[in-house]
Design an enzyme around this catalytic site. Structure first.
Site, PDB file in Angstrom:
ATOM      1  N   CYS A 142       0.824  -1.210   0.000  1.00  0.00           N
ATOM      2  CA  CYS A 142       0.000   0.000   0.000  1.00  0.00           C
ATOM      3  C   CYS A 142       0.863   1.268   0.000  1.00  0.00           C
ATOM      4  O   CYS A 142       1.517   1.548  -0.987  1.00  0.00           O
ATOM      5  CB  CYS A 142      -0.995  -0.027   1.157  1.00  0.00           C
ATOM      6  SG  CYS A 142      -2.402   1.091   0.882  1.00  0.00           S
ATOM      7  N   HIS A 235      -4.385  -4.282  -0.005  1.00  0.00           N
ATOM      8  CA  HIS A 235      -4.176  -4.897   1.313  1.00  0.00           C
ATOM      9  C   HIS A 235      -4.659  -6.351   1.303  1.00  0.00           C
ATOM     10  O   HIS A 235      -5.642  -6.699   1.982  1.00  0.00           O
ATOM     11  CB  HIS A 235      -4.938  -4.128   2.390  1.00  0.00           C
ATOM     12  CG  HIS A 235      -4.267  -2.888   2.857  1.00  0.00           C
ATOM     13  ND1 HIS A 235      -3.114  -2.893   3.619  1.00  0.00           N
ATOM     14  CD2 HIS A 235      -4.583  -1.578   2.666  1.00  0.00           C
ATOM     15  CE1 HIS A 235      -2.757  -1.647   3.886  1.00  0.00           C
ATOM     16  NE2 HIS A 235      -3.617  -0.835   3.313  1.00  0.00           N
ATOM     17  N   GLU A 237      -3.585  -8.767   2.846  1.00  0.00           N
ATOM     18  CA  GLU A 237      -3.457  -9.378   4.172  1.00  0.00           C
ATOM     19  C   GLU A 237      -4.596  -8.997   5.114  1.00  0.00           C
ATOM     20  O   GLU A 237      -4.707  -9.554   6.217  1.00  0.00           O
ATOM     21  CB  GLU A 237      -2.122  -8.977   4.806  1.00  0.00           C
ATOM     22  CG  GLU A 237      -2.065  -7.590   5.446  1.00  0.00           C
ATOM     23  CD  GLU A 237      -2.057  -6.451   4.440  1.00  0.00           C
ATOM     24  OE1 GLU A 237      -2.246  -5.297   4.842  1.00  0.00           O
ATOM     25  OE2 GLU A 237      -1.861  -6.716   3.234  1.00  0.00           O
TER      26      GLU A 237
END
EC number: 2.3.1.31
Length: 301
Positions: A142, A235, A237
Site C-alpha cells: 500500500c 491490502h 493481508e
C-alpha cells in the site's frame, strides 16, 4: 508453515486458535533446517492487528520463517504499548549489519503527505536503500508500494477525487510470472486509500512490470526485473473485519464515508462483510516466499 516468533507475542495464541502452525524458538532450534529470515517494518498504527494479519498471510507454505519485527527510531508510535515494542521490536540500527531473505514494509496512514514531509521518511528511505544489498526480495504494501516506486524509480503518486474503499475485482496480466501463478482470471483484493500511483509512468519504465491490475483501482502487483522489489498497492493481508472497522471509525468521526464496495452482504453494513479474497492472498504471499525468496536466496546469507 511453521512461523518462528516469540512465545509471548499476542498474535501467537490467536494463530494457534485458528489452527495455524506456529513454532516457538525453543522448538525450532531442535530442527536441522535453516529458516528464512524475514524482517517486517511495521508502520501501521495498530501494530498488533498488523502482526496478526501478516503472520496469518505468511502461514501457507512448508517453509520455516524466522520473523524480526522492526520499528522506526525517528517516530515513536502512540497506538501501541511501549512495553510491546520494547519486547518484540528492533530498531533498524540494531540489525543493519545483518542480511535477510525477505523484507516486508507495511502501509502507513500518511498518504496525503508528500513523502519528504513524513516524519520517518529519511529512515524509511535509508532502509529501502539498504534492502538493495541486504535483502533478497522486498515486498512493499500500500503506502510502502507508493513510497518504494517513488524512491527507487521516481514514480509519483496523486490524490484521488474520492477514497477507494472496498473489495475490487482484479485480473493477472502475465500468467507466466511466478508471482501470479495459480491465480484465477479474476480475483478480489481489499483497498483502502486516498491516493494512487501513475500507471502510465510504470508502463513506460522498462525496469518494471505490472503483473496484475484492476479496471477500477489501477496497477496492483508491480515488480522489477529480478523480483527483488515487489509493490502491492492493496491490502491482501486484511482481516475480514478490517474495512468494517475503518468504515465505522470514519462514520463515528462524522466523515460520512461511502459504504466499502463489494464488501457487505447485499451492500448492507448490518449484514456484515463477506470474505472473498483470502485464497488469492494466500497464493500471493506463498508465491512471493517460494519463487522470489526461497528459490533464489543464498543458503549462507
Amino acid at each position: 508453515m511453521p512461523i518462528r516468533i516469540d512465545n509471548d507475542l499476542p498474535a501467537k495464541a490467536i494463530l494457534e486458535e485458528e489452527n495455524i502452525f506456529v513454532m516457538d524458538k525453543e522448538r525450532a532450534c531442535t530442527q536441522d533446517i535453516r529458516p528464512l529470515r524475514i524482517a517486517i517494518l511495521n508502520l501501521m498504527p495498530n501494530k498488533l492487528d498488523t502482526e496478526l494479519h501478516l503472520l496469518r498471510s505468511l502461514s501457507n507454505t512448508p517453509l520455516q520463517l524466522d520473523i524480526t519485527f522492526l520499528q522506526t527510531e525517528s517516530y515513536i508510535p502512540t497506538h501501541v504499548p511501549g512495553t510491546h515494542l520494547e519486547k518484540f521490536y528492533h530498531y533498524f540500527s540494531e540489525i543493519q549489519d545483518h542480511k535477510f531473505d525477505g523484507l516486508i514494509i507495511t502501509g502507513a496512514p500518511v498518504e496525503l503527505k508528500e513523502f519528504e514531509e513524513v516524519d520517518y521518511w529519511e529512515e524509511v528511505a535509508k532502509i529501502m536503500e539498504w534492502s538493495k544489498t541486504h535483502v533478497t526480495s522486498t515486498l512493499h504494501i500500500c503506502w510502502a508500494a507508493q513510497a518504494g516506486l517513488y524512491y527507487h524509480y521516481g514514480i509519483k503518486k496523486y490524490v484521488l477525487d474520492k477514497k477507494i474503499s472496498g473489495v475490487y475485482e482484479h485480473h493477472p496480466l502475465h500468467n507466466k510470472i511466478p508471482l501470479v501463478r495459480g491465480f484465477d482470471d479474476t480475483f478480489y483484493v481489499p483497498h483502502s486509500r486516498n491516493t494512487a500511483v501513475d500507471g502510465e509512468a510504470i508502463h513506460q519504465n522498462k525496469e518494471l512490470t505490472i503483473a496484475a491490475e484492476s479496471d477500477e483501482t489501477g496497477p496492483y502487483l508491480i515488480l522489477n526485473q529480478d523480483g527483488s522489489q515487489i509493490f502491492v498497492t492493496g491490502h491482501p493481508e486484511y482481516d475480514v473485519m478490517s474495512l468494517d472497522q475503518e468504515y465505522k471509525r470514519d462514520t463515528k468521526k462524522g466523515l460520512d464515508p461511502e459504504i466499502p464496495k463489494n464488501y457487505y452482504k447485499d451492500n448492507d453494513p448490518a449484514k456484515g462483510p463477506v470474505k472473498s479474497w483470502r485464497c488469492h492472498a494466500n497464493a500471493m504471499y506463498s508465491n512471493w516466499l517460494n519463487y522470489y525468496v526461497y528459490q533464489v536466496t543464498p543458503y549462507v546469507l
